[in-house]
Design a protein around this motif. Sequence first.
Motif, mmCIF file in Angstrom:
data_model
loop_
_atom_site.group_PDB
_atom_site.id
_atom_site.type_symbol
_atom_site.label_atom_id
_atom_site.label_comp_id
_atom_site.label_asym_id
_atom_site.label_seq_id
_atom_site.Cartn_x
_atom_site.Cartn_y
_atom_site.Cartn_z
ATOM 1 N N ARG A 7 -2.088 18.192 1.549
ATOM 2 C CA ARG A 7 -2.363 16.821 1.988
ATOM 3 C C ARG A 7 -3.030 16.814 3.359
ATOM 4 N N THR A 77 -0.643 5.832 6.668
ATOM 5 C CA THR A 77 -1.185 6.262 5.375
ATOM 6 C C THR A 77 -0.429 7.460 4.822
ATOM 7 N N LEU A 80 3.292 7.507 2.738
ATOM 8 C CA LEU A 80 3.442 6.974 1.379
ATOM 9 C C LEU A 80 4.679 7.536 0.698
ATOM 10 N N TRP A 162 1.499 2.948 -2.284
ATOM 11 C CA TRP A 162 0.068 3.258 -2.266
ATOM 12 C C TRP A 162 -0.763 1.986 -2.056
ATOM 13 N N ALA A 165 -0.595 0.929 1.536
ATOM 14 C CA ALA A 165 -1.456 1.776 2.365
ATOM 15 C C ALA A 165 -2.928 1.415 2.177
ATOM 16 N N ALA A 166 -3.318 1.083 0.947
ATOM 17 C CA ALA A 166 -4.714 0.700 0.691
ATOM 18 C C ALA A 166 -5.088 -0.539 1.492
ATOM 19 N N ARG A 184 -10.009 6.334 2.957
ATOM 20 C CA ARG A 184 -10.199 5.850 1.589
ATOM 21 C C ARG A 184 -10.529 7.014 0.646
ATOM 22 N N SER A 187 -7.391 9.129 0.150
ATOM 23 C CA SER A 187 -6.462 8.495 -0.784
ATOM 24 C C SER A 187 -6.896 8.716 -2.227
ATOM 25 N N TRP A 190 -6.206 12.452 -3.071
ATOM 26 C CA TRP A 190 -4.815 12.900 -3.041
ATOM 27 C C TRP A 190 -3.978 12.284 -4.165
ATOM 28 N N TRP A 191 -4.271 11.045 -4.542
ATOM 29 C CA TRP A 191 -3.439 10.361 -5.533
ATOM 30 C C TRP A 191 -3.337 11.130 -6.852
#
Length: 475
Positions: A7, A77, A80, A162, A165-166, A184, A187, A190-191
């Motif tokens: 991460r 961020t 999460l 999530w 955080a967005a 962005r 994210s 990583w998701w």
Amino acid sequence: MDANALRSILLVKNVEEQDPDGSVLPLAERDAATRDALRLHPAVAGQAPEQAWRVLAARAQALQARLAERHPVVTRTLELESQLSTSGWLVLLVAFVAGVLLSLYDSRVRIEVLAFPLLGVVLWNLVVYTVLMVSAPRAGRARSGAPRGWPAWTLWPARWGWQRAARLIKQSSFYHRPLSAALRKFSAEWWPLAQPALSQQGRRLFHAGSAAVATGLIAGFYLRGVGLEYRAGWESTFLGPAQIRALLGWVYGPASLVTGIALPADTNAIAELHWRNGQGGSRAAPWIHLMSATAILYVVLPRLLLALWATVRLRDERHRIAPPESLLTYARQVLDGSDAALPAQSVRLAAVAYRPGVATEQGVQRLLRAVCGPDTRVEFAPVIEYGNEAAMDDATDPQGGDLNVLLFNLAATPEVENHGAVLQRARARRDRADTGSRLLVLLDASPYLARMGGDASLTTRIEQRHAAWQEFVRG
């Protein structure tokens, strides 16, 4: 790779890609972090890829700390998963309270031994266990390599964090566009990688929450029994004492064996428990003990075991995340682009279009060992003759060496069709390699020095030739 390390690497990677000028993360800090990471994790023979990931992880963690100091949105961020843990405690508390409220569902001053809520909770959990057993073979096939999707119910706690955080990332675009764009992209990368671990977190929370409901139900039973005088019994429109006795044996038989509390011996004893015209029932204390033991046997213990298994799977998922292919190119750019020392255990050196003298070979060995370590093994490959650029494929071995060195003659004029072709082939082989092998270019000035003798303009000419070669290699 460990989830936290990956991460951090992805975060720093996206920041560097969106911030080439160093406005968010200064270039000097990046170089310093690379040097510190290389010193912290020296090379180990046969572990080039692992060492490269360790260096990147140490570098990313140092740079992430600097980002977090300057930009709080970065910390928010990256929280999460910790937000999932925080919301998990809230879910468990709500589940416990819901269990207590379920025990108060019947407002009359009596306890139904074969009715909602206990029977409903037990039946619901039995249905869940059946579904889990049916789906287990499919989950096993997914773990063995088949594509798998993660059920929505296992991801909703993480998805909630999530989405929050967005929104924070979107708000950050008003004051720092490069950082917002980097977060962005991070994210989005990583998701998908985090979903296996997040799914196991969701499963663990689901099982622990079910156990909390049953625990609250037990607590509610005892609160009712301690504070008020209750009686336990049954009533049914369709079932008689014989059927009720059999049902009691199925539901409370295991609890009776564990607690030693005997169930009604015959249908007459069962009939005495029948609510009729406001009469019937018996003292509720033994039944509260039986109901509590039943909830523990059917719900609490199985759910805690399932939560424990999800925890084991979670740790496994968090330590086996495969780095995406995009990180290989990034790793080479970071490690090759640094002016830090290049620790290595084995070096393979090939001279290009000339034959170095003995003094040069001894000098280059001293230089490489000074840079890479005194125990570095230096191997000399056959000379790559002028016009035979294909011989470079045998001279460099990106799969076997930690560092491949090409030695050029400073006295030669660099030519694209010869020297350039060697460099291009060497770079292509390095890029195709699946190890952490690196490529280094050295210039030998001794032939030029010998040819020029004591010329007064020697220093200036050497600088000019060095600059020309540097520009050529860079191109």
